[in-house]
Design a protein around this motif. Structure first.
Motif, mmCIF file in Angstrom:
data_model
loop_
_atom_site.group_PDB
_atom_site.id
_atom_site.type_symbol
_atom_site.label_atom_id
_atom_site.label_comp_id
_atom_site.label_asym_id
_atom_site.label_seq_id
_atom_site.Cartn_x
_atom_site.Cartn_y
_atom_site.Cartn_z
ATOM 1 N N CYS A 16 0.840 -1.203 0.000
ATOM 2 C CA CYS A 16 0.000 0.000 0.000
ATOM 3 C C CYS A 16 0.874 1.252 0.000
ATOM 4 O O CYS A 16 1.822 1.372 0.775
ATOM 5 C CB CYS A 16 -0.895 -0.002 1.233
ATOM 6 S SG CYS A 16 -1.820 1.531 1.421
ATOM 7 N N LEU A 17 0.547 2.179 -0.902
ATOM 8 C CA LEU A 17 1.302 3.434 -1.029
ATOM 9 C C LEU A 17 0.635 4.570 -0.264
ATOM 10 O O LEU A 17 1.069 5.713 -0.339
ATOM 11 C CB LEU A 17 1.397 3.822 -2.512
ATOM 12 C CG LEU A 17 1.967 2.751 -3.447
ATOM 13 C CD1 LEU A 17 1.747 3.143 -4.896
ATOM 14 C CD2 LEU A 17 3.439 2.547 -3.157
ATOM 15 N N SER A 18 -0.456 4.255 0.402
ATOM 16 C CA SER A 18 -1.208 5.261 1.163
ATOM 17 C C SER A 18 -1.703 6.404 0.274
ATOM 18 O O SER A 18 -1.797 7.548 0.713
ATOM 19 C CB SER A 18 -0.340 5.824 2.300
ATOM 20 O OG SER A 18 -0.941 5.555 3.532
ATOM 21 N N CYS A 19 -2.038 6.077 -0.967
ATOM 22 C CA CYS A 19 -2.454 7.134 -1.895
ATOM 23 C C CYS A 19 -3.892 7.590 -1.644
ATOM 24 O O CYS A 19 -4.278 8.691 -2.030
ATOM 25 C CB CYS A 19 -2.315 6.652 -3.337
ATOM 26 S SG CYS A 19 -3.493 5.352 -3.763
ATOM 27 N N GLY A 20 -4.711 6.716 -1.043
ATOM 28 C CA GLY A 20 -6.087 7.096 -0.726
ATOM 29 C C GLY A 20 -7.076 6.941 -1.869
ATOM 30 O O GLY A 20 -8.250 7.277 -1.725
ATOM 31 N N LYS A 21 -6.628 6.406 -3.019
ATOM 32 C CA LYS A 21 -7.572 6.231 -4.137
ATOM 33 C C LYS A 21 -8.716 5.306 -3.747
ATOM 34 O O LYS A 21 -9.852 5.478 -4.177
ATOM 35 C CB LYS A 21 -6.839 5.645 -5.353
ATOM 36 C CG LYS A 21 -6.017 6.647 -6.125
ATOM 37 C CD LYS A 21 -5.475 6.012 -7.387
ATOM 38 C CE LYS A 21 -4.659 7.021 -8.172
ATOM 39 N NZ LYS A 21 -4.063 6.438 -9.373
ATOM 40 N N CYS A 22 -8.381 4.285 -2.939
ATOM 41 C CA CYS A 22 -9.416 3.328 -2.538
ATOM 42 C C CYS A 22 -10.538 4.037 -1.782
ATOM 43 O O CYS A 22 -11.722 3.835 -2.068
ATOM 44 C CB CYS A 22 -8.809 2.214 -1.690
ATOM 45 S SG CYS A 22 -7.763 2.801 -0.356
ATOM 46 N N ARG A 38 -7.981 2.800 3.182
ATOM 47 C CA ARG A 38 -6.565 3.176 3.316
ATOM 48 C C ARG A 38 -6.137 3.129 4.778
ATOM 49 O O ARG A 38 -5.109 2.561 5.132
ATOM 50 C CB ARG A 38 -6.330 4.587 2.748
ATOM 51 C CG ARG A 38 -4.864 5.031 2.825
ATOM 52 C CD ARG A 38 -4.704 6.526 2.670
ATOM 53 N NE ARG A 38 -5.354 7.287 3.725
ATOM 54 C CZ ARG A 38 -4.891 7.425 4.964
ATOM 55 N NH1 ARG A 38 -3.761 6.847 5.314
ATOM 56 N NH2 ARG A 38 -5.556 8.121 5.856
ATOM 57 N N CYS A 71 -6.264 0.488 -7.607
ATOM 58 C CA CYS A 71 -5.151 0.560 -6.656
ATOM 59 C C CYS A 71 -3.801 0.422 -7.357
ATOM 60 O O CYS A 71 -3.544 -0.582 -8.024
ATOM 61 C CB CYS A 71 -5.311 -0.550 -5.620
ATOM 62 S SG CYS A 71 -3.913 -0.654 -4.494
ATOM 63 N N PRO A 72 -2.900 1.395 -7.209
ATOM 64 C CA PRO A 72 -1.595 1.301 -7.874
ATOM 65 C C PRO A 72 -0.706 0.210 -7.285
ATOM 66 O O PRO A 72 0.236 -0.239 -7.939
ATOM 67 C CB PRO A 72 -0.979 2.690 -7.657
ATOM 68 C CG PRO A 72 -1.682 3.247 -6.471
ATOM 69 C CD PRO A 72 -3.064 2.654 -6.475
ATOM 70 N N GLY A 73 -1.003 -0.229 -6.059
ATOM 71 C CA GLY A 73 -0.209 -1.294 -5.446
ATOM 72 C C GLY A 73 -0.838 -2.666 -5.635
ATOM 73 O O GLY A 73 -0.332 -3.656 -5.124
ATOM 74 N N VAL A 75 -3.361 -3.842 -4.240
ATOM 75 C CA VAL A 75 -3.774 -4.387 -2.945
ATOM 76 C C VAL A 75 -5.161 -4.992 -3.113
ATOM 77 O O VAL A 75 -6.057 -4.365 -3.673
ATOM 78 C CB VAL A 75 -3.812 -3.272 -1.869
ATOM 79 C CG1 VAL A 75 -4.347 -3.821 -0.549
ATOM 80 C CG2 VAL A 75 -2.424 -2.667 -1.684
HETATM 81 S S1 SF4 Z 1 -5.565 2.526 -3.407
HETATM 82 FE FE1 SF4 Z 1 -4.149 0.857 -2.853
HETATM 83 S S2 SF4 Z 1 -2.172 1.860 -2.550
HETATM 84 FE FE2 SF4 Z 1 -3.728 3.480 -2.483
HETATM 85 S S3 SF4 Z 1 -4.240 3.665 -0.271
HETATM 86 FE FE3 SF4 Z 1 -5.701 2.234 -1.157
HETATM 87 S S4 SF4 Z 1 -4.808 0.207 -0.789
HETATM 88 FE FE4 SF4 Z 1 -3.158 1.719 -0.533
#
Ligand code: SF4
Ligand code: SF4
Ligand code: SF4
Length: 320
Positions: A16-22, A38, A71-73, A75
């Motif tokens: 997880c990159l903590s980007c917050g897209k989720c 996130r 999600c860019p990671g 996850v």
């Molecule tokens: S979209 Fe993926 S990478 Fe970004 S905060 Fe959510 S789980 Fe983490």
């Protein structure tokens, strides 16, 4: 904590990159500002499980997979929530089951290997079913939901009857098993892994005993479960198809003709058929052949969850 590292690793939560897209695309977070996938990942990575594993957040996720599509990671948050629920259950924490636990109760009753059911009363004389064919129509819990929700206008057995009528129309005379069990989808996603496996093993034994080589189902959750979860849970190796896929194949082959009506229709992609199962086209091919198909704002990978998941935490999100 035993199991947490596996859940983090197998579902790629460590990435997880903590980007917050989720959180930005999550239908549950949209209606419940206190929920954030996130932040759930962040807490699972950093905080003592005793401070969060028994909380409500785990049960708020609809397991719709909408976040994973962006999600860019990569996850797998839906599966992560599922696995965390299994860990929470081991510690005695479960979500609040809607309808007084009645639905989970019949799923547990069906785990008795000696249970003998009569699930075939709804089959009317106009339906052709086989005694020894190798294609099974997997009915799932439709007769149970019919009994439970008929007063609200839900006609579950009519869905099953129509599925068989359509299969008959394309030349398939399916078997229907009197002792079929619930597929176990809801138990699995509510963290009751052992309950799910018990149902999977019983169903797999019934399929093998009946010589089933192909399973057709009209339920998106049964489809996902039989196709994606049974191979690892009970070694199921037979072909699994959604009824829309069977009919779309017949339509493409010219063995099914649909009369076009003046209706204007839209299709809501069920999470389990679409994002989980990757099937978006078959239902659309059928609808476009029979009516004027219009797309909604949120369609295919971007479709919104219907709002309820595994009969838990039915509240403001489900009803919004
Ligand atoms: S979209 Fe993926 S990478 Fe970004 S905060 Fe959510 S789980 Fe983490
Ligand atoms: S799976 Fe769906 S409900 Fe759960 S966090 Fe992701 S987008 Fe939200
Ligand atoms: S929305 Fe909630 S109360 Fe209504 S049928 Fe679904 S689970 Fe039950």
């Amino acid at each position: 904590m035993e199991g947490l590292g596996v859940a983090l690793r197998e579902n790629r939560a460590y990435l997880c990159l903590s980007c917050g897209k989720c959180t930005a695309v999550c239908p549950a977070a949209r209606k419940d500002a206190g929920f954030s996938p996130r932040r759930t990942v962040e807490r699972a990575v950093n905080d003592d499980p005793a401070t969060w594993l028994g909380g409500e957040d785990l049960w708020k996720c609809l397991t719709c997979l909408r976040c994973s599509a962006l999600c860019p990671g990569d996850v797998r948050f839906s599966e992560f929530a599922r696995d965390l629920r299994a860990l929470a259950r081991q510690r005695g924490s479960t979500g609040a089951c809607t309808h007084g636990d009645a639905i989970f109760t019949w799923m547990r009753l069906m785990q008795d290997p000696n249970l003998r059911q009569n699930r075939l009363d709804w089959i009317t004389d106009d339906l052709q079913v086989s005694e020894d064919g190798d294609t099974l129509y997997f009915v799932g819990c439709l007769p149970h939901y019919d009994a439970m929700f008929r007063s609200q206008g839900f006609e579950g057995v009519e869905i099953a009857r129509n599925a068989i009528r359509l299969l008959n129309r394309v030349g398939i005379v399916p078997r229907v098993l009197a002792d079929e069990r619930c597929c176990g989808h809801d138990l699995l996603w509510a963290g009751d892994v052992e309950g799910f496996r018990a149902l999977a093993r019983l169903n797999a034994a019934l399929f093998a005993q009946a010589g089933v080589r192909r399973i057709v189902t009209s339920c998106a959750e049964c489809y996902r479960t039989l196709k994606m979860d049974y191979p690892s849970a009970c070694g199921l190796k037979v072909e699994v198809l959604h009824v829309s896929q069977v009919l779309a194949q017949s339509l493409a082959a010219g063995s099914l003709a649909l009369r076009r009506s003046a209706l204007r229709v839209a299709f809501h992609d069920p999470c389990r058929l679409g994002r989980h199962g990757g099937e978006y086209d078959a239902p659309r091919a059928l609808l476009a052949a029979a009516a004027e198909l219009r797309e909604m704002e949120h369609e295919r990978e971007r479709a919104l969850c219907c709002g309820t998941s595994v009969w838990t935490q039915c509240g403001q999100v489900a009803k919004a």
